[in-house]
Write a protein that holds these residues in place. Structure first.
Motif, PDB file in Angstrom:
ATOM      1  N   ASP A  35     -71.372 -68.387  40.309  1.00  0.00           N
ATOM      2  CA  ASP A  35     -70.002 -68.198  40.782  1.00  0.00           C
ATOM      3  C   ASP A  35     -69.072 -68.487  39.620  1.00  0.00           C
ATOM      4  N   ASP A  60     -72.321 -64.933  43.880  1.00  0.00           N
ATOM      5  CA  ASP A  60     -70.992 -64.458  44.249  1.00  0.00           C
ATOM      6  C   ASP A  60     -70.879 -62.976  43.913  1.00  0.00           C
ATOM      7  N   MET A  61     -70.296 -62.226  44.827  1.00  0.00           N
ATOM      8  CA  MET A  61     -70.198 -60.776  44.650  1.00  0.00           C
ATOM      9  C   MET A  61     -69.228 -60.399  43.536  1.00  0.00           C
ATOM     10  N   LYS A  62     -68.104 -61.123  43.475  1.00  0.00           N
ATOM     11  CA  LYS A  62     -67.042 -60.742  42.542  1.00  0.00           C
ATOM     12  C   LYS A  62     -67.031 -61.691  41.345  1.00  0.00           C
ATOM     13  N   ASP A  91     -70.770 -57.580  37.670  1.00  0.00           N
ATOM     14  CA  ASP A  91     -70.502 -58.000  39.059  1.00  0.00           C
ATOM     15  C   ASP A  91     -71.791 -58.369  39.794  1.00  0.00           C
ATOM     16  N   THR A 141     -69.422 -63.538  49.501  1.00  0.00           N
ATOM     17  CA  THR A 141     -68.450 -62.466  49.330  1.00  0.00           C
ATOM     18  C   THR A 141     -67.072 -62.880  49.807  1.00  0.00           C
ATOM     19  N   GLU A 144     -65.452 -57.014  51.708  1.00  0.00           N
ATOM     20  CA  GLU A 144     -66.318 -56.322  50.752  1.00  0.00           C
ATOM     21  C   GLU A 144     -67.534 -55.714  51.444  1.00  0.00           C
ATOM     22  N   MET A 204     -69.867 -53.246  49.698  1.00  0.00           N
ATOM     23  CA  MET A 204     -70.708 -53.897  48.699  1.00  0.00           C
ATOM     24  C   MET A 204     -71.834 -54.685  49.364  1.00  0.00           C
TER      25      MET A 204
END
Length: 125
Positions: free
Chosen positions: A10, A54-56, A61, A82, A86, A89
């Motif tokens: 993250d 973590d997605m972002k 990414d 997320t 999202e 995704m």
């Protein structure tokens, strides 16, 4: 019994510290990475049992990191974290092999329960 390894990926330092404290206290060996490059170095060096991802993340990414993790070792379990909204995704992450996802702000106890379930083989202690 080998100590299970959990990697937390993250870009937010506070979240990494929080999750590391939670999983260290659960008896896991914890690793952390603020970005994909470091995450993948840890994956190759340590072969964690489970990754909280973590997605972002700026740069590479979450989906890209997930692909690389699964290429390095398909056995590694991955749970996505997320932000709200999202969903497209999340669908792709599931197709790439993520087990499940938690939406931020998440409930720490839910994540703890999920990780324990996946790493302790569903044994209710």
């Amino acid at each position: 019994m080998d100590e299970k390894k959990v990697l937390i990926v993250d870009d937010q330092n506070g979240i990494r510290i929080l999750l590391m404290e939670v999983f260290s206290s659960e008896g896991y060996m914890t690793f952390q990475a603020p970005n994909g490059k470091i995450a993948l170095e840890i994956v190759r060096a340590e072969s964690p049992d489970l990754v909280l991802l973590d997605m972002k993340i700026p740069g590479m990414d979450g989906l890209e990191i997930l692909k690389h993790i699964k290429e390095a070792n398909p056995e590694i379990k991955v749970i996505m974290m997320t932000a709200y909204g999202e969903l497209d995704m999340i669908k792709e992450a599931t197709e790439l092999g993520a087990l499940m996802h938690f939406t931020k702000p998440f409930d720490i106890d839910e994540i703890r329960t999920a990780v324990n379930m996946h790493l302790k083989g569903g044994a209710v202690l």
